[in-house]
Design a protein around this motif. Structure first.
Motif, PDB file in Angstrom:
ATOM      1  N   VAL A 206       7.274  12.307   0.076  1.00  0.00           N
ATOM      2  CA  VAL A 206       6.270  11.780  -0.828  1.00  0.00           C
ATOM      3  C   VAL A 206       6.753  10.320  -1.115  1.00  0.00           C
ATOM      4  O   VAL A 206       7.800  10.076  -2.037  1.00  0.00           O
ATOM      5  CB  VAL A 206       6.404  12.591  -2.263  1.00  0.00           C
ATOM      6  CG1 VAL A 206       5.836  12.216  -3.330  1.00  0.00           C
ATOM      7  CG2 VAL A 206       6.355  13.998  -1.950  1.00  0.00           C
ATOM      8  N   PRO A 207       5.925   9.533  -0.605  1.00  0.00           N
ATOM      9  CA  PRO A 207       6.316   7.781  -0.492  1.00  0.00           C
ATOM     10  C   PRO A 207       6.022   7.584  -2.346  1.00  0.00           C
ATOM     11  O   PRO A 207       5.011   8.176  -2.816  1.00  0.00           O
ATOM     12  CB  PRO A 207       5.293   7.221   0.082  1.00  0.00           C
ATOM     13  CG  PRO A 207       4.319   8.056   0.268  1.00  0.00           C
ATOM     14  CD  PRO A 207       4.972   9.447   0.294  1.00  0.00           C
ATOM     15  N   GLY A 208       6.909   6.730  -2.907  1.00  0.00           N
ATOM     16  CA  GLY A 208       6.644   6.339  -4.319  1.00  0.00           C
ATOM     17  C   GLY A 208       5.295   5.534  -4.238  1.00  0.00           C
ATOM     18  O   GLY A 208       4.947   4.832  -3.513  1.00  0.00           O
ATOM     19  N   SER A 209       4.502   5.372  -5.228  1.00  0.00           N
ATOM     20  CA  SER A 209       3.167   4.907  -5.466  1.00  0.00           C
ATOM     21  C   SER A 209       3.756   3.611  -5.321  1.00  0.00           C
ATOM     22  O   SER A 209       4.527   2.889  -6.093  1.00  0.00           O
ATOM     23  CB  SER A 209       2.292   5.323  -6.471  1.00  0.00           C
ATOM     24  OG  SER A 209       3.005   5.185  -7.479  1.00  0.00           O
ATOM     25  N   MET A 210       2.966   2.505  -4.576  1.00  0.00           N
ATOM     26  CA  MET A 210       3.037   1.213  -4.296  1.00  0.00           C
ATOM     27  C   MET A 210       4.410   0.954  -3.736  1.00  0.00           C
ATOM     28  O   MET A 210       4.748  -0.507  -3.590  1.00  0.00           O
ATOM     29  CB  MET A 210       3.242   0.403  -5.750  1.00  0.00           C
ATOM     30  CG  MET A 210       2.035   0.618  -6.560  1.00  0.00           C
ATOM     31  SD  MET A 210       2.005  -0.112  -8.330  1.00  0.00           S
ATOM     32  CE  MET A 210       2.320  -1.651  -8.194  1.00  0.00           C
ATOM     33  N   SER A 211       4.873   1.705  -2.938  1.00  0.00           N
ATOM     34  CA  SER A 211       5.943   1.397  -2.254  1.00  0.00           C
ATOM     35  C   SER A 211       5.508   1.041  -0.750  1.00  0.00           C
ATOM     36  O   SER A 211       6.199   0.621   0.134  1.00  0.00           O
ATOM     37  CB  SER A 211       6.826   2.744  -1.711  1.00  0.00           C
ATOM     38  OG  SER A 211       5.951   3.768  -1.175  1.00  0.00           O
ATOM     39  N   LYS A 212       4.233   1.084  -0.516  1.00  0.00           N
ATOM     40  CA  LYS A 212       3.796   0.693   0.744  1.00  0.00           C
ATOM     41  C   LYS A 212       4.138   1.435   2.041  1.00  0.00           C
ATOM     42  O   LYS A 212       4.108   1.196   3.116  1.00  0.00           O
ATOM     43  CB  LYS A 212       3.686  -0.649   1.104  1.00  0.00           C
ATOM     44  CG  LYS A 212       3.140  -1.638  -0.024  1.00  0.00           C
ATOM     45  CD  LYS A 212       3.174  -3.063   0.618  1.00  0.00           C
ATOM     46  CE  LYS A 212       3.196  -4.081  -0.704  1.00  0.00           C
ATOM     47  NZ  LYS A 212       3.315  -5.347  -0.264  1.00  0.00           N
ATOM     48  N   LEU A 213       4.777   2.823   1.739  1.00  0.00           N
ATOM     49  CA  LEU A 213       5.264   3.845   2.670  1.00  0.00           C
ATOM     50  C   LEU A 213       4.052   4.893   2.868  1.00  0.00           C
ATOM     51  O   LEU A 213       3.452   5.113   2.017  1.00  0.00           O
ATOM     52  CB  LEU A 213       6.488   4.182   2.303  1.00  0.00           C
ATOM     53  CG  LEU A 213       7.470   3.150   2.285  1.00  0.00           C
ATOM     54  CD1 LEU A 213       8.894   3.813   1.638  1.00  0.00           C
ATOM     55  CD2 LEU A 213       8.162   2.832   3.648  1.00  0.00           C
ATOM     56  N   THR A 214       4.316   5.442   4.159  1.00  0.00           N
ATOM     57  CA  THR A 214       3.362   6.664   3.974  1.00  0.00           C
ATOM     58  C   THR A 214       4.215   8.005   4.064  1.00  0.00           C
ATOM     59  O   THR A 214       5.377   7.857   3.647  1.00  0.00           O
ATOM     60  CB  THR A 214       2.677   6.656   5.464  1.00  0.00           C
ATOM     61  OG1 THR A 214       3.782   6.880   6.420  1.00  0.00           O
ATOM     62  CG2 THR A 214       2.199   5.465   5.708  1.00  0.00           C
ATOM     63  N   ASP A 215       3.678   9.114   4.360  1.00  0.00           N
ATOM     64  CA  ASP A 215       4.517  10.270   4.242  1.00  0.00           C
ATOM     65  C   ASP A 215       5.298  10.609   5.459  1.00  0.00           C
ATOM     66  O   ASP A 215       6.260  11.363   5.487  1.00  0.00           O
ATOM     67  CB  ASP A 215       3.540  11.667   3.923  1.00  0.00           C
ATOM     68  CG  ASP A 215       2.524  11.957   4.956  1.00  0.00           C
ATOM     69  OD1 ASP A 215       2.112  11.041   5.867  1.00  0.00           O
ATOM     70  OD2 ASP A 215       2.048  12.985   5.100  1.00  0.00           O
ATOM     71  N   LYS A 216       4.904   9.957   6.440  1.00  0.00           N
ATOM     72  CA  LYS A 216       5.783   9.998   7.570  1.00  0.00           C
ATOM     73  C   LYS A 216       6.676   9.012   7.829  1.00  0.00           C
ATOM     74  O   LYS A 216       6.388   7.767   8.237  1.00  0.00           O
ATOM     75  CB  LYS A 216       4.823   9.902   9.012  1.00  0.00           C
ATOM     76  CG  LYS A 216       4.104  10.986   9.157  1.00  0.00           C
ATOM     77  CD  LYS A 216       3.264  10.827  10.340  1.00  0.00           C
ATOM     78  CE  LYS A 216       2.236  12.249  10.457  1.00  0.00           C
ATOM     79  NZ  LYS A 216       1.081  12.346   9.239  1.00  0.00           N
ATOM     80  N   MET A 217       8.204   8.967   7.512  1.00  0.00           N
ATOM     81  CA  MET A 217       9.001   7.968   7.170  1.00  0.00           C
ATOM     82  C   MET A 217      10.108   8.257   8.250  1.00  0.00           C
ATOM     83  O   MET A 217      10.602   9.281   8.496  1.00  0.00           O
ATOM     84  CB  MET A 217       9.600   8.044   5.744  1.00  0.00           C
ATOM     85  CG  MET A 217       8.411   7.621   4.703  1.00  0.00           C
ATOM     86  SD  MET A 217       9.460   7.756   3.115  1.00  0.00           S
ATOM     87  CE  MET A 217       8.672   9.128   2.431  1.00  0.00           C
TER      88      MET A 217
END
Lengths: 542, 542
Positions: A206-217
């Motif tokens: 679960v990427p932090g909101s505003m982290s610019k990450l996706t769920d595939k990390m």
């Protein structure tokens, strides 16, 4: 065959009138006694979403009262409004709010990339602190006005509906002894949802909101996400201290902002799985993203003519949202020269000076009917800053996007669209070159996968058992007629953090296990020693 | 005023017929192209629930094919059935299945409390092993029959629908290259949902199913719940080895039962927050408990007369489910003598010999229309063994319960109802005394809180935006028309257990932190030493 003469027809019409009347009754049928809704003040695009829910509540026969501070920027009463506004005085002025927004915007769009991480954090903390002071002045404006509080208490409200960008709606709900429904998009890194709403958010997917990450990390991204969560949690704990003190002082007992927010009966999250990555959630969280979207209406005549003149190439819609309608001349020239190179006609919402490089294919408008344009069959792409409302309109109509993020959650929103294959994203408006824009638009228009993915998201958006607006209204009314929704609230709210994670249980089990192992070891040692000793003694004797 | 003569009336009726036809069109409207559904075989009460969903799918125009083994006990084809049965041969006989069920029942109801914990676990493992052998013979019956597999491949199915009490539906879904929808109540301690479906279940507030715990747990209960989870997980890992080997051998690559189950597109859980304690879940899990419940129909004439003869005291409905309709004479006498002491009339579904102590107020029936009786306005209480279907009918109609659990999940189900204040629960049928039953029924009838709580649960059950049966059908059709629901599937499925819990991230961060601290410590030591040493040397020199 059925023969209908004039008399038959009048009966037929009477019956049809009855059917229509009956169906209209069903439409505005209010399943509970129609009630009174108190709405917490909010600002900007948050107000746009909230207003649509309120309109529907009024359509269904409820009375809606909206709390508005004197210093409101966006919540201006209009004659057409059907809800009543309850004004309250605050020590902050509208100018203070405007100055704050300008400072935030300037910092986010232009200053941020000239600062180091520590400077950014310091500035951000400084801005958060200013926002908190303003927020507390709003709380004071309501809670410390005995006349207003008396009026609210006598208002016989059935629910407080709040987009909690400003605090204290939970205090008012407690004071009025009515349930509380939150409606919002997300908090910083989902901190409010996680820490106060008890929604589970494993940092591994679960990427932090505003982290610019996706769920595939990747491993590195998971480390970044974990650090992002930890830093945001620490930031919130420090930043919320001011609110904690205010809440504690108000109630005269130790309490906190988070504890009080956790008492909300229902959380309507303006998101859905067309936009958000799938993640765990709780029974009192519903995802109602895109509730403001509607089918496209016809365009104004001259605009329709311009759109039709695009032929098979179609059009590109370009808007950077309601808050940014001007930009430096250099930037606007760069963008215009890019747009001039594509075969599509472009409709650009822009309030600044006409760029020198503006192509014949581009028209500038002070305002555009964005939703109607996005729903037009000739629309090929949408150039957007990545605001949630705009993205949702593009998803609704299945239009692929070229993103130019400006500030706030916009870059993160566009990462979602890119990950789902429906967008190409520029780094930022200052570094975007004309060719980048042309390449992005060409990819969007010539590579069918973008359109296919946008259409897939659109199908997901539309293909649900209840429309998001209807679902929002259903659960607000549910909370009203059942005086809350305690049966949906997880017991996690009553556990400490170490109880939640079973750390006390693990500590106990490990202690017991260690003791058992120790005793077993000691016993074994004793028996072995005794055994060896006796055999030794025996052999010695022998 | 509207005057209706004969001719008008015929027009009115024609219009009404059109309206009814139009509405019926809406009811059977199939939003996608109507498709082909392949249904996995199941047994007992699981079939009752599944059948209702299948009937609705047929009403909506789909073709439904049900796989049935020759050894089926409950899935008997009837002439009235509108779905086609696809039979397959298995090496297990119906008698083997009956013997297994008898052994399970005998162990659960009569033997279990005479054994110690180790003996129970051993027996349970033994029974599970037998069940697995039978299950594998069923898998063989389908997968190792090239004719049947060819027939299924040519069947152009759009979805496999499976109540996964028997394995291999996931293998068939892969072989046919179609999406898979699971529909079930729960697995042991939610092991399948947790371990294969990736649903989060913090042991601090999510009691393992069949643990007889609630969501409000003391420290000791949380320890018990943790041990329950750990032991059940270990049990499943060991017990599933047989399936893992079968799956690995079938695919010719290392895989597992759990990995394959985790590929399901959608999980329809036959539960809801009227019954279950609130807990976290995932976007591809929907809670559709009570989908079999319907409004009460009129009773047979003589039964209605008996019910009406109860006057203001009303009636008590008594059934121990479809699998137990006989009991030892001693037990039936004990129960009958208890029932004889209450002022209510009792309708008892019982297939055994008439008890000697049967009161004038009690009538025995070989079969009762349970749902219609529970929905009768004269019904005051329901004596139940605690099966999910019966409990859901009681919730639907708002009837409080006296529970006499027999085996399986029944004691745990009744704990839920007791915790929600809608039931009094006896320990078990063998130790229940007549006075316990009288006290329980009197509490139920004289203490209004039980009825109020049952009515509250009933309100929760009915007050949802989409009825559970409609929601089930919607999501099955969603998966059919969208060829799956991958956008709802969390990324957790692609993580290892240590990645999911971020243990690798923590290990990395702790290592880095330790290294940094070590270097800082060493540097400090170096500087302090150097400082001290130089000052010492200086002082020495001096």
């Amino acid at each position: 065959m059925l023969r209908l003469d004039k008399e038959d027809l009048s009966v037929y019409l009477a019956v049809m009138r009855f059917v229509v009347w009956f169906l209209s009754l069903l439409t505005v049928f209010c399943p509970a006694e129609c009630g009174n809704v108190l709405v917490w003040y909010t600002e900007g695009s948050h107000w746009i979403n909230l207003k649509i829910v309120l309109e529907t509540l009024i359509d269904r026969g409820h009375n809606v009262t909206v709390l508005v501070p004197d210093a409101a920027l966006f919540m201006k009463a209009k004659e057409s409004d059907r809800f009543s506004f309850q004004h309250f005085s605050v020590s902050t002025s509208a100018q203070d709010m405007q100055d704050f927004l300008d400072e935030l915007l300037n910092f986010s769009v232009y200053e941020m990339d000239q600062l180091n991480l520590l400077q950014i954090q310091m500035k951000f903390y400084n801005l958060a602190s200013k926002h908190q002071d303003m927020s507390i002045s709003y709380c004071d404006g309501i809670l410390k006005s005995p006349e207003l509080m008396d009026k609210l208490r006598n208002g016989k409200f059935d629910v407080v509906l709040s987009d909690p960008i400003y605090p204290c709606s939970d205090i008012v709900a407690v004071e009025l002894n009515v349930p509380l429904v939150f409606t919002f998009r997300f908090s910083i890194a989902h901190a409010v949802e996680r820490m106060c709403g008890q929604i589970p958010a494993p940092p591994s997917f679960v990427p932090g909101s505003m982290s610019k990450l996706t769920d595939k990390m990747s491993f590195t991204e998971r480390i970044i996400n974990m650090l992002f969560y930890l830093s945001q949690d620490a930031f919130c704990i420090i930043a919320w201290k001011k609110f904690d003190n205010y809440y504690t002082e108000y109630f005269g007992r130790p309490t906190s902002y988070c504890e009080m927010m956790g008492k909300a009966d229902f959380w309507l999250i303006r998101n859905y799985w067309d936009f958000e990555f799938p993640r765990p959630f709780l029974p009192n969280f519903k995802y109602v993203g895109g509730l403001h979207c509607t089918p496209a209406k016809p365009l104004p005549k001259d605009m329709e003519e311009f759109v039709q003149s695009s032929g098979d190439d179609g059009i590109v819609v370009f808007s950077l949202g309601s808050m940014i309608d001007k930009m430096p001349k250099e930037t606007s020239n760069m963008i215009a020269s890019g747009l001039a190179q594509i075969p599509q006609k472009v409709l650009w919402r822009y309030g600044g000076e006409k760029p020198d490089t503006l192509g014949a294919n581009t028209r500038i408008y002070k305002w555009i009917p964005q939703n109607d344009l996005l729903g037009h069959p000739k629309t090929r792409a949408f150039i957007t800053h990545g605001g949630t409302n705009g993205i949702y309109e593009a998803i609704y109509h299945g239009v692929p996007m070229v993103g130019i993020p400006l500030f706030g959650d916009q870059a993160d929103n566009l990462v979602h669209m890119k990950a789902k294959g429906a967008a190409v994203v520029m780094d930022n408006i200052k570094t975007t070159q004309p060719q980048d824009l042309v390449d992005g638009l060409n990819a969007m228009i010539n590579d069918p996968s973008y359109k296919e993915n946008a259409m897939r998201l659109s199908r997901i958006h539309h293909d649900r058992p209840v429309k998001p607006l209807d679902e929002s209204v259903f659960w607000i009314e549910f909370v009203m007629r059942n005086k809350g929704a305690k049966h949906l609230r997880v017991e996690a709210h009553n556990l400490t953090w170490y109880q939640y994670h079973c750390l006390d249980v693990f500590a106990f089990l490990i202690t017991v296990l260690t003791l058992v192992l120790y005793v077993v070891f000691k016993m074994c040692k004793f028996f072995i020693m005794r055994c060896c000793f006796s055999s030794k003694r025996k052999s010695k004797k022998e």
